[in-house]
Motif scaffolding. Structure first.
Motif, mmCIF file in Angstrom:
data_model
loop_
_atom_site.group_PDB
_atom_site.id
_atom_site.type_symbol
_atom_site.label_atom_id
_atom_site.label_comp_id
_atom_site.label_asym_id
_atom_site.label_seq_id
_atom_site.Cartn_x
_atom_site.Cartn_y
_atom_site.Cartn_z
ATOM 1 N N LEU A 16 12.772 47.116 11.502
ATOM 2 C CA LEU A 16 12.722 46.258 12.682
ATOM 3 C C LEU A 16 11.805 46.840 13.760
ATOM 4 O O LEU A 16 10.944 46.133 14.306
ATOM 5 C CB LEU A 16 14.130 46.084 13.248
ATOM 6 C CG LEU A 16 14.241 45.365 14.597
ATOM 7 C CD1 LEU A 16 13.694 43.947 14.505
ATOM 8 C CD2 LEU A 16 15.690 45.357 15.093
ATOM 9 N N LEU A 17 11.958 48.109 14.059
ATOM 10 C CA LEU A 17 11.167 48.703 15.133
ATOM 11 C C LEU A 17 9.691 48.799 14.755
ATOM 12 O O LEU A 17 8.814 48.668 15.617
ATOM 13 C CB LEU A 17 11.731 50.076 15.486
ATOM 14 C CG LEU A 17 13.057 50.009 16.259
ATOM 15 C CD1 LEU A 17 13.776 51.340 16.228
ATOM 16 C CD2 LEU A 17 12.827 49.563 17.695
ATOM 17 N N GLY A 18 9.403 49.004 13.467
ATOM 18 C CA GLY A 18 8.010 48.956 13.031
ATOM 19 C C GLY A 18 7.396 47.588 13.277
ATOM 20 O O GLY A 18 6.247 47.469 13.703
ATOM 21 N N SER A 19 8.189 46.537 13.012
ATOM 22 C CA SER A 19 7.711 45.181 13.245
ATOM 23 C C SER A 19 7.476 44.925 14.734
ATOM 24 O O SER A 19 6.472 44.314 15.126
ATOM 25 C CB SER A 19 8.734 44.178 12.684
ATOM 26 O OG SER A 19 8.219 42.880 12.625
ATOM 27 N N ILE A 20 8.386 45.404 15.572
ATOM 28 C CA ILE A 20 8.225 45.237 17.022
ATOM 29 C C ILE A 20 6.996 45.993 17.522
ATOM 30 O O ILE A 20 6.231 45.487 18.353
ATOM 31 C CB ILE A 20 9.494 45.710 17.756
ATOM 32 C CG1 ILE A 20 10.689 44.818 17.394
ATOM 33 C CG2 ILE A 20 9.276 45.696 19.265
ATOM 34 C CD1 ILE A 20 12.012 45.314 17.950
ATOM 35 N N PHE A 21 6.788 47.205 17.013
ATOM 36 C CA PHE A 21 5.613 47.983 17.407
ATOM 37 C C PHE A 21 4.332 47.221 17.096
ATOM 38 O O PHE A 21 3.396 47.187 17.915
ATOM 39 C CB PHE A 21 5.614 49.336 16.682
ATOM 40 C CG PHE A 21 6.050 50.482 17.551
ATOM 41 C CD1 PHE A 21 5.214 51.560 17.786
ATOM 42 C CD2 PHE A 21 7.308 50.485 18.135
ATOM 43 C CE1 PHE A 21 5.611 52.614 18.584
ATOM 44 C CE2 PHE A 21 7.722 51.538 18.931
ATOM 45 C CZ PHE A 21 6.873 52.609 19.162
ATOM 46 N N LEU A 22 4.247 46.613 15.921
ATOM 47 C CA LEU A 22 3.036 45.882 15.558
ATOM 48 C C LEU A 22 2.837 44.666 16.462
ATOM 49 O O LEU A 22 1.703 44.342 16.831
ATOM 50 C CB LEU A 22 3.102 45.462 14.095
ATOM 51 C CG LEU A 22 2.928 46.607 13.086
ATOM 52 C CD1 LEU A 22 3.193 46.107 11.668
ATOM 53 C CD2 LEU A 22 1.532 47.219 13.181
ATOM 54 N N VAL A 23 3.915 43.982 16.827
ATOM 55 C CA VAL A 23 3.808 42.860 17.766
ATOM 56 C C VAL A 23 3.230 43.341 19.093
ATOM 57 O O VAL A 23 2.305 42.736 19.655
ATOM 58 C CB VAL A 23 5.188 42.199 17.983
ATOM 59 C CG1 VAL A 23 5.132 41.208 19.148
ATOM 60 C CG2 VAL A 23 5.654 41.488 16.726
ATOM 61 N N LEU A 24 3.776 44.442 19.612
ATOM 62 C CA LEU A 24 3.316 44.963 20.900
ATOM 63 C C LEU A 24 1.876 45.455 20.832
ATOM 64 O O LEU A 24 1.084 45.200 21.752
ATOM 65 C CB LEU A 24 4.238 46.099 21.356
ATOM 66 C CG LEU A 24 5.674 45.708 21.703
ATOM 67 C CD1 LEU A 24 6.506 46.949 22.000
ATOM 68 C CD2 LEU A 24 5.715 44.756 22.886
ATOM 69 N N LEU A 25 1.527 46.149 19.766
ATOM 70 C CA LEU A 25 0.177 46.683 19.644
ATOM 71 C C LEU A 25 -0.857 45.565 19.555
ATOM 72 O O LEU A 25 -1.930 45.645 20.175
ATOM 73 C CB LEU A 25 0.086 47.589 18.418
ATOM 74 C CG LEU A 25 0.730 48.973 18.581
ATOM 75 C CD1 LEU A 25 0.896 49.654 17.234
ATOM 76 C CD2 LEU A 25 -0.112 49.841 19.505
ATOM 77 N N GLU A 26 -0.544 44.512 18.801
ATOM 78 C CA GLU A 26 -1.500 43.412 18.681
ATOM 79 C C GLU A 26 -1.594 42.610 19.974
ATOM 80 O O GLU A 26 -2.687 42.243 20.398
ATOM 81 C CB GLU A 26 -1.102 42.519 17.509
ATOM 82 C CG GLU A 26 -1.283 43.198 16.150
ATOM 83 C CD GLU A 26 -0.824 42.348 14.983
ATOM 84 O OE1 GLU A 26 -0.985 42.790 13.836
ATOM 85 O OE2 GLU A 26 -0.287 41.240 15.214
ATOM 86 N N ALA A 27 -0.446 42.344 20.592
ATOM 87 C CA ALA A 27 -0.450 41.539 21.820
ATOM 88 C C ALA A 27 -1.026 42.302 23.003
ATOM 89 O O ALA A 27 -1.548 41.696 23.948
ATOM 90 C CB ALA A 27 0.965 41.071 22.140
ATOM 91 N N SER A 28 -0.954 43.636 22.966
ATOM 92 C CA SER A 28 -1.425 44.423 24.108
ATOM 93 C C SER A 28 -2.935 44.411 24.249
ATOM 94 O O SER A 28 -3.467 44.855 25.275
ATOM 95 C CB SER A 28 -0.935 45.876 23.986
ATOM 96 O OG SER A 28 -1.511 46.507 22.853
ATOM 97 N N GLY A 29 -3.647 43.895 23.233
ATOM 98 C CA GLY A 29 -5.088 43.748 23.382
ATOM 99 C C GLY A 29 -5.446 42.819 24.518
ATOM 100 O O GLY A 29 -6.436 43.036 25.235
ATOM 101 N N LYS A 30 -4.626 41.783 24.716
ATOM 102 C CA LYS A 30 -4.853 40.842 25.809
ATOM 103 C C LYS A 30 -3.927 41.101 27.001
ATOM 104 O O LYS A 30 -4.244 40.722 28.124
ATOM 105 C CB LYS A 30 -4.654 39.412 25.314
ATOM 106 C CG LYS A 30 -5.676 38.978 24.268
ATOM 107 C CD LYS A 30 -5.441 37.538 23.832
ATOM 108 C CE LYS A 30 -6.494 37.098 22.818
ATOM 109 N NZ LYS A 30 -6.263 35.698 22.341
ATOM 110 N N ARG A 31 -2.781 41.728 26.726
ATOM 111 C CA ARG A 31 -1.820 42.022 27.803
ATOM 112 C C ARG A 31 -1.494 43.506 27.739
ATOM 113 O O ARG A 31 -0.484 43.921 27.158
ATOM 114 C CB ARG A 31 -0.568 41.166 27.631
ATOM 115 C CG ARG A 31 -0.847 39.666 27.697
ATOM 116 C CD ARG A 31 0.390 38.859 27.328
ATOM 117 N NE ARG A 31 1.493 39.121 28.233
ATOM 118 C CZ ARG A 31 2.743 38.685 28.027
ATOM 119 N NH1 ARG A 31 3.028 37.975 26.949
ATOM 120 N NH2 ARG A 31 3.701 38.969 28.892
#
Length: 484
Positions: free
Chosen positions: A137-152
């Protein structure tokens, strides 16, 4: 409410119910039992473990209990609602993980859902009621944050508190650090090979580097301190674990269980060859790290799925758009008619009812699963008849005996392979399989009772011996005692 019953929203709800129904499964992991006992003792005694209390072979030896917070959560859920709580908790964890994968898929919703279900089937052999799922679960959350942080960019700093949580739930925290490092490396390569991008992406690279360093430092904030840094690497280097423990084996593609994974890897090759739009270089670096890990050990397949499913979805979407098939995958738009609302409501209620029935069925069969996979009868016999110790038990029985018969008996071995070490594991295997100096462990530890599966070579070899007497047998377990 009408908006929620639009077809595209109902579709997502149905996907969530389907993933949860797939993930809800009985408690059969042999380690869950010592996790429960450890959580119970920590809550009762208000203290953490730093040394082994359960075995007579390693009693008092240092123990890096990296899953302490998971064990508290496991026992808390079990104490509140029994096995139903554990099944629902981990079904929710797994389903949430895969829904986040679905959200990250760049294709249309129906295509993204198909790819997510494919990834679910491929990763299902590693699912279970086990702390490792928190890393999933936390690996999945990390990938969401890392990808979204490109714009935010501010989203990137959520990795810090999540790392603090992760390192106390499971030693898989190293996955989060690896994702941060790979994103930094991948985006640095992208900037280096694209003219003019290096100065423009400098801020992004600095943020990723700082986030990595902050998370690396925060990993030390756990009851084991800096020992947690070496623990994952010691586990990965253990030759005995890779030799004797099934989840550390490489996937056997002769086994149909791993056919979905094989097809995903073949689809990746085909997609890279046929799709007009390839994945980002950063994603290729992630694949180059996670594919070898999954091919080395079954337990790493879910981490590969987190990376591979969105890549496959993007490749498939680009290929379909090139062939003019994108109209087949359009989202449903506009206000739904009363007829559509009624149909969607019926479908949604039906799937919710099916999921409820599925969970009830899984919970109702838990006792049968326990009797099938664990020495339930033997544990009752030990508690009742109390044959002489020390006992030599099977590796997969140790955790169950810690839950059922400890402290009446301490175990010979259990699923904490890191506590016992490679040499001990090798000696146990020699005794179990009657290899080399097979009597070494029996004599060294003055074993009086054997508790092993009926087909264990040691049982087969000693059952006819006048030195040993069979005092119990069922379909799962045989107990032999040494004559005085």
């Amino acid at each position: 409410m009408t908006k929620l019953l639009q077809t595209r929203h109902v579709f997502v709800f149905i996907l969530a119910f389907g993933l949860f129904a797939m993930a809800a499964r009985g408690v059969i992991d042999p380690d869950v039992w010592w996790h429960l006992r450890t959580g119970q003792l920590m809550l009762q005694n208000h203290t953490l473990f730093h040394a082994d209390p359960y075995s007579f072979t390693r009693f008092g030896q240092p123990w890096v209990n990296h899953e302490w917070l998971s064990e508290v959560l496991l026992f808390g859920a079990f104490r509140a609602t029994g096995f139903a709580g554990l099944i629902v908790l981990f079904g929710t964890v797994i389903a949430t993980t895969l829904l986040l994968v679905f959200v990250r898929c760049p294709g249309r919703p129906y295509l993204a859902a198909l790819m997510t279900l494919w990834g679910a089937v491929a990763s299902a052999p590693a699912w279970g009621v086990r702390p490792q799922m928190f890393s999933f679960l936390l690996g999945s959350i990390f990938l969401v944050l890392l990808e979204a942080s490109g714009k935010r960019p501010n989203l990137l700093w959520w990795t810090a508190p999540l790392m603090l949580l992760w390192v106390n739930l499971h030693a898989g925290y190293l996955i989060g650090l690896a994702f941060l490092a790979i994103f930094l490396f991948g985006e640095a390569i992208e900037a280096a090979i694209c003219p003019g991008q290096w100065p423009q992406s400098a801020t992004r690279r600095k943020q990723l580097a700082l986030a990595f360093l902050v998370c690396l430092a925060l990993a030390a904030f756990n009851p084991n301190g800096v020992d947690i840094y070496r623990y994952p690497f010691e586990t990965l280097r253990s030759a005995s674990m890779h030799r004797f423990i099934q989840e550390w084996f490489s996937p056997d593609f002769h086994n149909p269980t791993y056919l979905p994974l094989l097809l995903m890897l073949l689809a990746l090759i085909a997609g890279l060859a046929l799709s007009p739009k390839g994945p980002r270089l950063r994603d290729l670096v992630l694949l180059l790290a996670t594919i070898p890990a999954a091919l080395r050990s079954v337990r790493h397949i879910p981490i590969l799925v987190l990376v591979l499913v969105p890549v496959l979805s993007g490749l498939a979407q680009a290929w379909l758009e090139q062939r003019g098939a994108q109209q087949l995958l359009q989202r449903g738009k506009g206000r739904p008619t009363p007829r559509i609302v009624l149909i969607n409501t019926l479908v949604l209620v039906s799937f919710a009812a099916f999921t409820l029935v599925r969970v009830r069925q899984v919970v109702s069969t838990q006792m049968d699963l326990e009797a099938k996979h664990f020495p339930m009868g033997a544990a009752a016999f030990l508690n009742r008849e109390r044959p002489p110790g020390p006992i030599l038990n099977h590796y997969n029985f140790g955790g169950y005996f810690i839950w059922k018969v400890y402290p009446l008996y301490q175990v010979f071995i259990d699923g904490r392979a890191d506590v016992y070490g490679d040499r001990f594991m090798d000696d146990f295997a020699s005794s179990y399989y009657l290899r080399d100096d097979w009597a070494k462990s029996l004599n060294r530890w003055k074993i009086r009772t054997l508790v092993l599966p009926p087909d264990a070579p040691l049982i087969t070899g000693l059952r006819p011996s006048p030195e040993w007497t069979q005092i119990y047998a069922d379909s799962e377990t045989v107990i032999l005692t040494r004559r005085q």
